[in-house]
Write a protein that holds these residues in place. Structure first.
Motif, PDB file in Angstrom:
ATOM      1  N   ARG A 143       0.827  -1.207   0.000  1.00 60.65           N
ATOM      2  CA  ARG A 143       0.000   0.000   0.000  1.00 60.65           C
ATOM      3  C   ARG A 143       0.865   1.262   0.000  1.00 60.65           C
ATOM      4  O   ARG A 143       0.560   2.241  -0.686  1.00 60.65           O
ATOM      5  CB  ARG A 143      -0.912  -0.030   1.228  1.00 60.65           C
ATOM      6  CG  ARG A 143      -1.621   1.261   1.501  1.00 60.65           C
ATOM      7  CD  ARG A 143      -2.486   1.173   2.720  1.00 60.65           C
ATOM      8  NE  ARG A 143      -1.663   0.929   3.898  1.00 60.65           N
ATOM      9  CZ  ARG A 143      -2.157   0.657   5.098  1.00 60.65           C
ATOM     10  NH1 ARG A 143      -3.457   0.551   5.267  1.00 60.65           N
ATOM     11  NH2 ARG A 143      -1.363   0.475   6.133  1.00 60.65           N
ATOM     12  N   TRP A 144       1.978   1.247   0.717  1.00 67.95           N
ATOM     13  CA  TRP A 144       2.842   2.422   0.806  1.00 67.95           C
ATOM     14  C   TRP A 144       3.556   2.702  -0.508  1.00 67.95           C
ATOM     15  O   TRP A 144       3.718   3.857  -0.898  1.00 67.95           O
ATOM     16  CB  TRP A 144       3.841   2.246   1.952  1.00 67.95           C
ATOM     17  CG  TRP A 144       3.116   2.065   3.242  1.00 67.95           C
ATOM     18  CD1 TRP A 144       2.928   0.887   3.915  1.00 67.95           C
ATOM     19  CD2 TRP A 144       2.407   3.062   3.969  1.00 67.95           C
ATOM     20  NE1 TRP A 144       2.164   1.088   5.032  1.00 67.95           N
ATOM     21  CE2 TRP A 144       1.825   2.434   5.089  1.00 67.95           C
ATOM     22  CE3 TRP A 144       2.207   4.415   3.799  1.00 67.95           C
ATOM     23  CZ2 TRP A 144       1.074   3.127   6.030  1.00 67.95           C
ATOM     24  CZ3 TRP A 144       1.465   5.104   4.744  1.00 67.95           C
ATOM     25  CH2 TRP A 144       0.905   4.459   5.835  1.00 67.95           C
ATOM     26  N   LEU A 145       3.969   1.677  -1.205  1.00 68.57           N
ATOM     27  CA  LEU A 145       4.604   1.872  -2.510  1.00 68.57           C
ATOM     28  C   LEU A 145       3.584   2.368  -3.537  1.00 68.57           C
ATOM     29  O   LEU A 145       3.910   3.187  -4.393  1.00 68.57           O
ATOM     30  CB  LEU A 145       5.274   0.579  -2.983  1.00 68.57           C
ATOM     31  CG  LEU A 145       6.193   0.661  -4.189  1.00 68.57           C
ATOM     32  CD1 LEU A 145       7.239   1.745  -4.022  1.00 68.57           C
ATOM     33  CD2 LEU A 145       6.855  -0.679  -4.435  1.00 68.57           C
ATOM     34  N   ASN A 146       2.353   1.904  -3.424  1.00 68.79           N
ATOM     35  CA  ASN A 146       1.303   2.422  -4.311  1.00 68.79           C
ATOM     36  C   ASN A 146       1.042   3.906  -4.053  1.00 68.79           C
ATOM     37  O   ASN A 146       0.762   4.664  -4.981  1.00 68.79           O
ATOM     38  CB  ASN A 146       0.009   1.626  -4.124  1.00 68.79           C
ATOM     39  CG  ASN A 146       0.055   0.288  -4.825  1.00 68.79           C
ATOM     40  OD1 ASN A 146       0.694   0.147  -5.854  1.00 68.79           O
ATOM     41  ND2 ASN A 146      -0.613  -0.709  -4.247  1.00 68.79           N
ATOM     42  N   ARG A 147       1.141   4.316  -2.790  1.00 67.84           N
ATOM     43  CA  ARG A 147       0.970   5.735  -2.478  1.00 67.84           C
ATOM     44  C   ARG A 147       2.105   6.563  -3.067  1.00 67.84           C
ATOM     45  O   ARG A 147       1.897   7.694  -3.511  1.00 67.84           O
ATOM     46  CB  ARG A 147       0.893   5.939  -0.968  1.00 67.84           C
ATOM     47  CG  ARG A 147      -0.412   5.473  -0.382  1.00 67.84           C
ATOM     48  CD  ARG A 147      -0.490   5.777   1.076  1.00 67.84           C
ATOM     49  NE  ARG A 147      -1.766   5.330   1.623  1.00 67.84           N
ATOM     50  CZ  ARG A 147      -2.141   5.516   2.877  1.00 67.84           C
ATOM     51  NH1 ARG A 147      -1.335   6.131   3.721  1.00 67.84           N
ATOM     52  NH2 ARG A 147      -3.294   5.077   3.282  1.00 67.84           N
ATOM     53  N   ILE A 148       3.312   6.016  -3.057  1.00 63.74           N
ATOM     54  CA  ILE A 148       4.444   6.720  -3.676  1.00 63.74           C
ATOM     55  C   ILE A 148       4.194   6.886  -5.175  1.00 63.74           C
ATOM     56  O   ILE A 148       4.428   7.954  -5.738  1.00 63.74           O
ATOM     57  CB  ILE A 148       5.760   5.959  -3.397  1.00 63.74           C
ATOM     58  CG1 ILE A 148       6.085   6.019  -1.909  1.00 63.74           C
ATOM     59  CG2 ILE A 148       6.894   6.524  -4.234  1.00 63.74           C
ATOM     60  CD1 ILE A 148       7.223   5.110  -1.494  1.00 63.74           C
ATOM     61  N   ALA A 149       3.714   5.824  -5.832  1.00 61.48           N
ATOM     62  CA  ALA A 149       3.417   5.895  -7.268  1.00 61.48           C
ATOM     63  C   ALA A 149       2.337   6.944  -7.538  1.00 61.48           C
ATOM     64  O   ALA A 149       2.428   7.717  -8.502  1.00 61.48           O
ATOM     65  CB  ALA A 149       2.986   4.530  -7.790  1.00 61.48           C
ATOM     66  N   GLN A 150       1.321   6.986  -6.675  1.00 63.42           N
ATOM     67  CA  GLN A 150       0.255   7.976  -6.839  1.00 63.42           C
ATOM     68  C   GLN A 150       0.782   9.391  -6.642  1.00 63.42           C
ATOM     69  O   GLN A 150       0.400  10.316  -7.358  1.00 63.42           O
ATOM     70  CB  GLN A 150      -0.886   7.694  -5.851  1.00 63.42           C
ATOM     71  CG  GLN A 150      -2.084   8.595  -6.020  1.00 63.42           C
ATOM     72  CD  GLN A 150      -2.752   8.436  -7.372  1.00 63.42           C
ATOM     73  OE1 GLN A 150      -2.755   7.360  -7.950  1.00 63.42           O
ATOM     74  NE2 GLN A 150      -3.312   9.510  -7.879  1.00 63.42           N
ATOM     75  N   ALA A 151       1.701   9.568  -5.698  1.00 64.43           N
ATOM     76  CA  ALA A 151       2.291  10.888  -5.468  1.00 64.43           C
ATOM     77  C   ALA A 151       3.105  11.330  -6.682  1.00 64.43           C
ATOM     78  O   ALA A 151       3.082  12.511  -7.053  1.00 64.43           O
ATOM     79  CB  ALA A 151       3.167  10.860  -4.216  1.00 64.43           C
ATOM     80  N   GLU A 152       3.810  10.412  -7.319  1.00 65.65           N
ATOM     81  CA  GLU A 152       4.573  10.762  -8.522  1.00 65.65           C
ATOM     82  C   GLU A 152       3.633  11.172  -9.651  1.00 65.65           C
ATOM     83  O   GLU A 152       3.944  12.088 -10.420  1.00 65.65           O
ATOM     84  CB  GLU A 152       5.457   9.592  -8.960  1.00 65.65           C
ATOM     85  CG  GLU A 152       6.587   9.275  -8.006  1.00 65.65           C
ATOM     86  CD  GLU A 152       7.690  10.304  -7.989  1.00 65.65           C
ATOM     87  OE1 GLU A 152       7.690  11.240  -8.806  1.00 65.65           O
ATOM     88  OE2 GLU A 152       8.575  10.182  -7.129  1.00 65.65           O
ATOM     89  N   LYS A 153       2.491  10.522  -9.755  1.00 67.98           N
ATOM     90  CA  LYS A 153       1.501  10.928 -10.761  1.00 67.98           C
ATOM     91  C   LYS A 153       1.012  12.345 -10.492  1.00 67.98           C
ATOM     92  O   LYS A 153       0.844  13.148 -11.414  1.00 67.98           O
ATOM     93  CB  LYS A 153       0.298   9.971 -10.752  1.00 67.98           C
ATOM     94  CG  LYS A 153       0.580   8.616 -11.330  1.00 67.98           C
ATOM     95  CD  LYS A 153      -0.668   7.758 -11.250  1.00 67.98           C
ATOM     96  CE  LYS A 153      -0.387   6.325 -11.636  1.00 67.98           C
ATOM     97  NZ  LYS A 153      -1.573   5.464 -11.470  1.00 67.98           N
ATOM     98  N   LEU A 154       0.784  12.658  -9.226  1.00 70.68           N
ATOM     99  CA  LEU A 154       0.342  13.997  -8.869  1.00 70.68           C
ATOM    100  C   LEU A 154       1.430  15.033  -9.151  1.00 70.68           C
ATOM    101  O   LEU A 154       1.131  16.153  -9.590  1.00 70.68           O
ATOM    102  CB  LEU A 154      -0.073  14.047  -7.401  1.00 70.68           C
ATOM    103  CG  LEU A 154      -1.372  13.337  -7.054  1.00 70.68           C
ATOM    104  CD1 LEU A 154      -1.585  13.311  -5.550  1.00 70.68           C
ATOM    105  CD2 LEU A 154      -2.548  14.009  -7.742  1.00 70.68           C
TER     106      LEU A 154
END
Length: 174
Positions: A124-135
Protein backbone atom coordinates in the motif's frame (compact mmCIF):
# COMPACT_ATOMS: atom_id res chain seq x y z
CA UNK A 1 59.80 -18.25 -31.89
CA UNK A 2 62.69 -16.59 -33.57
CA UNK A 3 65.89 -18.39 -34.50
CA UNK A 4 67.87 -17.09 -31.53
CA UNK A 5 65.30 -18.36 -28.96
CA UNK A 6 63.47 -15.08 -28.20
CA UNK A 7 59.93 -14.20 -29.11
CA UNK A 8 59.48 -11.64 -31.89
CA UNK A 9 58.33 -8.21 -30.63
CA UNK A 10 54.59 -7.59 -30.75
CA UNK A 11 53.40 -5.05 -33.31
CA UNK A 12 52.55 -1.70 -31.80
CA UNK A 13 49.05 -0.46 -32.56
CA UNK A 14 48.73 3.25 -33.34
CA UNK A 15 47.13 5.37 -30.59
CA UNK A 16 43.37 5.75 -30.77
CA UNK A 17 42.15 8.93 -32.48
CA UNK A 18 40.92 11.44 -29.93
CA UNK A 19 39.18 14.51 -31.42
CA UNK A 20 40.33 17.82 -30.00
CA UNK A 21 37.63 19.81 -28.20
CA UNK A 22 36.67 23.17 -29.58
CA UNK A 23 38.04 26.32 -28.00
CA UNK A 24 34.68 27.22 -26.47
CA UNK A 25 34.41 23.99 -24.43
CA UNK A 26 38.06 23.10 -23.92
CA UNK A 27 38.59 21.10 -20.71
CA UNK A 28 41.04 22.22 -18.05
CA UNK A 29 42.79 18.85 -17.88
CA UNK A 30 45.30 17.47 -20.35
CA UNK A 31 45.46 13.83 -21.44
CA UNK A 32 48.77 12.50 -22.66
CA UNK A 33 49.12 8.97 -23.95
CA UNK A 34 52.53 7.43 -24.41
CA UNK A 35 53.12 4.08 -26.04
CA UNK A 36 56.24 2.33 -24.86
CA UNK A 37 57.42 -0.86 -26.51
CA UNK A 38 59.92 -2.64 -24.32
CA UNK A 39 61.23 -5.77 -25.99
CA UNK A 40 60.22 -8.16 -23.17
CA UNK A 41 56.80 -6.89 -22.02
CA UNK A 42 55.10 -5.94 -25.27
CA UNK A 43 53.11 -2.70 -25.64
CA UNK A 44 52.54 -0.59 -22.55
CA UNK A 45 50.18 2.39 -22.49
CA UNK A 46 50.42 5.08 -19.82
CA UNK A 47 47.69 7.70 -19.43
CA UNK A 48 48.71 10.90 -17.65
CA UNK A 49 45.83 13.09 -16.51
CA UNK A 50 46.52 16.57 -15.16
CA UNK A 51 44.01 18.80 -13.40
CA UNK A 52 42.14 16.19 -11.37
CA UNK A 53 40.70 14.35 -14.36
CA UNK A 54 37.42 16.24 -14.33
CA UNK A 55 36.15 17.50 -17.65
CA UNK A 56 34.01 20.60 -17.86
CA UNK A 57 30.36 19.79 -17.92
CA UNK A 58 27.28 21.75 -18.79
CA UNK A 59 25.17 23.53 -16.18
CA UNK A 60 23.92 21.42 -13.30
CA UNK A 61 20.24 20.91 -12.67
CA UNK A 62 17.21 20.50 -14.90
CA UNK A 63 16.97 22.05 -18.36
CA UNK A 64 15.70 25.61 -18.22
CA UNK A 65 16.47 25.86 -14.51
CA UNK A 66 17.75 29.43 -14.81
CA UNK A 67 14.22 30.71 -15.71
CA UNK A 68 15.45 33.41 -18.06
CA UNK A 69 12.73 33.01 -20.70
CA UNK A 70 9.35 31.51 -21.43
CA UNK A 71 11.10 28.59 -23.17
CA UNK A 72 13.22 27.94 -20.06
CA UNK A 73 10.13 27.70 -17.88
CA UNK A 74 8.47 25.40 -20.41
CA UNK A 75 11.57 23.15 -20.59
CA UNK A 76 11.77 23.01 -16.79
CA UNK A 77 8.12 22.01 -16.42
CA UNK A 78 8.27 19.48 -19.25
CA UNK A 79 11.44 17.86 -17.90
CA UNK A 80 9.97 17.58 -14.41
CA UNK A 81 6.70 16.18 -15.74
CA UNK A 82 8.43 13.54 -17.85
CA UNK A 83 10.68 12.42 -15.02
CA UNK A 84 7.82 12.23 -12.53
CA UNK A 85 5.71 10.28 -15.01
CA UNK A 86 8.52 7.79 -15.57
CA UNK A 87 9.03 7.38 -11.83
CA UNK A 88 5.28 6.85 -11.35
CA UNK A 89 5.24 4.05 -13.90
CA UNK A 90 8.33 2.43 -12.36
CA UNK A 91 6.94 2.59 -8.81
CA UNK A 92 3.63 1.13 -9.96
CA UNK A 93 5.39 -1.81 -11.62
CA UNK A 94 7.62 -2.24 -8.56
CA UNK A 95 4.52 -2.40 -6.36
CA UNK A 96 3.00 -5.16 -8.48
CA UNK A 97 6.23 -7.16 -8.43
CA UNK A 98 6.65 -6.76 -4.68
CA UNK A 99 3.09 -7.80 -4.02
CA UNK A 100 3.56 -10.89 -6.18
CA UNK A 101 6.65 -11.88 -4.22
CA UNK A 102 5.16 -11.18 -0.80
CA UNK A 103 1.99 -13.18 -1.56
CA UNK A 104 4.07 -16.34 -1.71
CA UNK A 105 5.69 -15.97 1.72
CA UNK A 106 3.90 -17.99 4.42
CA UNK A 107 3.54 -16.74 7.97
CA UNK A 108 5.54 -18.09 10.94
CA UNK A 109 3.34 -21.18 11.27
CA UNK A 110 3.66 -21.99 7.56
CA UNK A 111 0.08 -20.99 6.72
CA UNK A 112 -0.66 -19.10 3.49
CA UNK A 113 -4.08 -17.92 4.70
CA UNK A 114 -3.18 -14.28 5.42
CA UNK A 115 -0.34 -13.86 2.92
CA UNK A 116 -2.35 -11.82 0.41
CA UNK A 117 -3.65 -9.40 3.05
CA UNK A 118 -0.16 -8.96 4.53
CA UNK A 119 1.27 -8.28 1.07
CA UNK A 120 -1.41 -5.65 0.35
CA UNK A 121 -0.73 -3.89 3.67
CA UNK A 122 2.97 -3.61 2.84
CA UNK A 123 2.58 -2.66 -0.83
CA UNK A 124 0.00 0.00 0.00
CA UNK A 125 2.84 2.42 0.81
CA UNK A 126 4.60 1.87 -2.51
CA UNK A 127 1.30 2.42 -4.31
CA UNK A 128 0.97 5.73 -2.48
CA UNK A 129 4.44 6.72 -3.68
CA UNK A 130 3.42 5.89 -7.27
CA UNK A 131 0.26 7.98 -6.84
CA UNK A 132 2.29 10.89 -5.47
CA UNK A 133 4.57 10.76 -8.52
CA UNK A 134 1.50 10.93 -10.76
CA UNK A 135 0.34 14.00 -8.87
CA UNK A 136 3.79 15.59 -9.22
CA UNK A 137 3.59 15.12 -13.00
CA UNK A 138 0.12 16.66 -12.96
CA UNK A 139 1.31 19.62 -10.87
CA UNK A 140 4.22 20.34 -13.23
CA UNK A 141 1.68 20.60 -16.05
CA UNK A 142 -0.51 22.85 -13.91
CA UNK A 143 2.53 25.02 -13.11
CA UNK A 144 3.15 25.85 -16.75
CA UNK A 145 -0.56 26.37 -17.42
CA UNK A 146 -0.78 28.82 -14.54
CA UNK A 147 2.33 30.64 -15.78
CA UNK A 148 0.80 31.05 -19.24
CA UNK A 149 -2.51 32.19 -17.79
CA UNK A 150 -0.97 34.75 -15.43
CA UNK A 151 1.59 36.15 -17.86
CA UNK A 152 -0.38 35.86 -21.10
CA UNK A 153 -0.48 39.62 -21.68
CA UNK A 154 3.29 39.98 -21.33
CA UNK A 155 3.91 36.94 -23.53
CA UNK A 156 1.68 38.35 -26.28
CA UNK A 157 3.62 41.63 -26.31
CA UNK A 158 6.96 39.96 -26.90
CA UNK A 159 5.69 37.20 -29.17
CA UNK A 160 7.00 36.91 -32.71
CA UNK A 161 4.93 38.56 -35.40
CA UNK A 162 2.33 39.94 -33.03
CA UNK A 163 1.61 43.63 -33.14
CA UNK A 164 0.75 45.45 -29.96
CA UNK A 165 -2.83 46.52 -29.62
CA UNK A 166 -3.30 50.24 -29.29
CA UNK A 167 -5.62 51.39 -26.55
CA UNK A 168 -9.02 52.42 -27.86
CA UNK A 169 -9.87 56.09 -27.61
CA UNK A 170 -12.79 56.86 -25.34
CA UNK A 171 -15.48 59.18 -26.65
CA UNK A 172 -15.48 62.62 -25.10
CA UNK A 173 -11.95 62.34 -23.78
CA UNK A 174 -9.08 63.89 -25.67
Amino acid sequence: MAVNGTAPPRPVSPPAFVPKPTKAAQPKHVNKTRNLTPSLNGALTINIVKGGGQAQQGPKGPPGGDFMSNEDIQKFCEDGRKKARQRAVERSLDAEMLEGRLRNIPDVTGSMSGARARARRVVRWLNRIAQAEKLIAKWYSALYSAFEREYEAELMKIGKGRSQQKPQARFGWR
